[in-house]
Design a protein around this motif. Structure first.
Motif, PDB file in Angstrom:
ATOM      1  N   GLN A 133       6.595  11.173 -15.047  1.00 29.02           N
ATOM      2  CA  GLN A 133       5.631  10.009 -15.552  1.00 29.02           C
ATOM      3  C   GLN A 133       6.508   8.657 -15.993  1.00 29.02           C
ATOM      4  O   GLN A 133       6.307   7.640 -15.927  1.00 29.02           O
ATOM      5  N   LYS A 134       7.884   9.163 -16.612  1.00 31.63           N
ATOM      6  CA  LYS A 134       8.695   8.211 -17.422  1.00 31.63           C
ATOM      7  C   LYS A 134       9.617   7.931 -16.363  1.00 31.63           C
ATOM      8  O   LYS A 134      10.150   9.068 -15.674  1.00 31.63           O
ATOM      9  N   GLU A 135       9.989   6.854 -16.324  1.00 32.20           N
ATOM     10  CA  GLU A 135      11.218   6.321 -15.642  1.00 32.20           C
ATOM     11  C   GLU A 135      12.310   7.169 -15.666  1.00 32.20           C
ATOM     12  O   GLU A 135      12.923   6.962 -16.946  1.00 32.20           O
ATOM     13  N   THR A 144      16.482   8.226 -16.115  1.00 30.97           N
ATOM     14  CA  THR A 144      17.732   7.595 -16.033  1.00 30.97           C
ATOM     15  C   THR A 144      18.704   7.655 -14.888  1.00 30.97           C
ATOM     16  O   THR A 144      18.183   8.424 -14.218  1.00 30.97           O
ATOM     17  N   SER A 180       7.134   6.943  -6.977  1.00 27.16           N
ATOM     18  CA  SER A 180       6.655   6.865  -7.991  1.00 27.16           C
ATOM     19  C   SER A 180       5.742   6.122  -8.087  1.00 27.16           C
ATOM     20  O   SER A 180       4.572   6.056  -8.990  1.00 27.16           O
ATOM     21  N   LYS A 236       1.575   6.526  -8.851  1.00 28.49           N
ATOM     22  CA  LYS A 236       0.544   5.768  -9.959  1.00 28.49           C
ATOM     23  C   LYS A 236      -0.697   5.120  -9.404  1.00 28.49           C
ATOM     24  O   LYS A 236      -1.705   5.153  -9.865  1.00 28.49           O
TER      25      LYS A 236
END
Length: 175
Positions: free
Chosen positions: A3-5, A7, A76, A80
């Motif tokens: 869910q989170k981008e 690194t 990604s 979404k």
């Protein structure tokens, strides 16, 4: 996909796990094994082929780390989008949800055409489209639309095209 981008370091770690032969690039088989469509089955090989074709900038038929970074963001973003239109949370898109999604992208198509799309991209026979097939359907429609627009000079949604131009159009597309 997360869910989170992630690194760059996290993406590099993911890339190295996917690159099972340690070649420094990812093959279609490695990518297919790494991606999940949410149903615990591998991604559609045709969707993998399309994505490698889109992101393989050096013509190697593989994905290096820089290409992988772009592909990761692309998948990604599609995830979404897919979740937004999977209104019932089933993990697949039915005809109504597909119509809602494509309508939000600006497409105005008949119910008969949406049924055709479901039949074309439903690999399970349940009248729904899985995540990977949703990506493939959307890429195919966008590619075909772009090719159509080349001939629709007045932007009225109709074209007149000669047979050889039609064949050239079809055989030059990467769908």
């Amino acid at each position: 996909m997360a869910q989170k981008e992630p690194t760059d370091a996290q993406l590099r770690e993911i890339f190295q796990k996917v690159d099972t032969d340690r070649s420094g690039s990812i093959t279609s088989n490695e990518l297919q094994a790494a991606l999940s469509n949410g149903t615990w089955s591998p991604f559609n090989p045709e969707t993998i082929r399309m994505m490698i074709g889109m992101f393989d900038r050096d013509g190697s038929s593989t994905i290096d780390f820089q290409e992988f970074r772009s592909l990761w963001k692309y998948v990604s973003d599609w995830e979404k989008c897919f979740r937004q239109f999977d209104l019932d949370g089933s993990g697949s898109i039915d005809r109504h949800e597909l119509k809602t999604a494509l309508s939000s992208f600006g497409y105005r198509l008949s119910d008969k055409f949406y049924q055709l799309l479901i039949e074309r991209f439903d690999r399970t026979g349940r009248g729904t489209v899985a995540f990977d097939d949703f990506i493939q359907a959307c890429i195919s429609i966008q590619t075909l639309t772009n090719a159509f627009r080349h001939f629709d000079r007045q932007q009225i949604g109709q074209i007149t095209i000669g047979y050889e131009d039609f064949l050239t159009l079809v055989f030059s597309l990467r769908v």
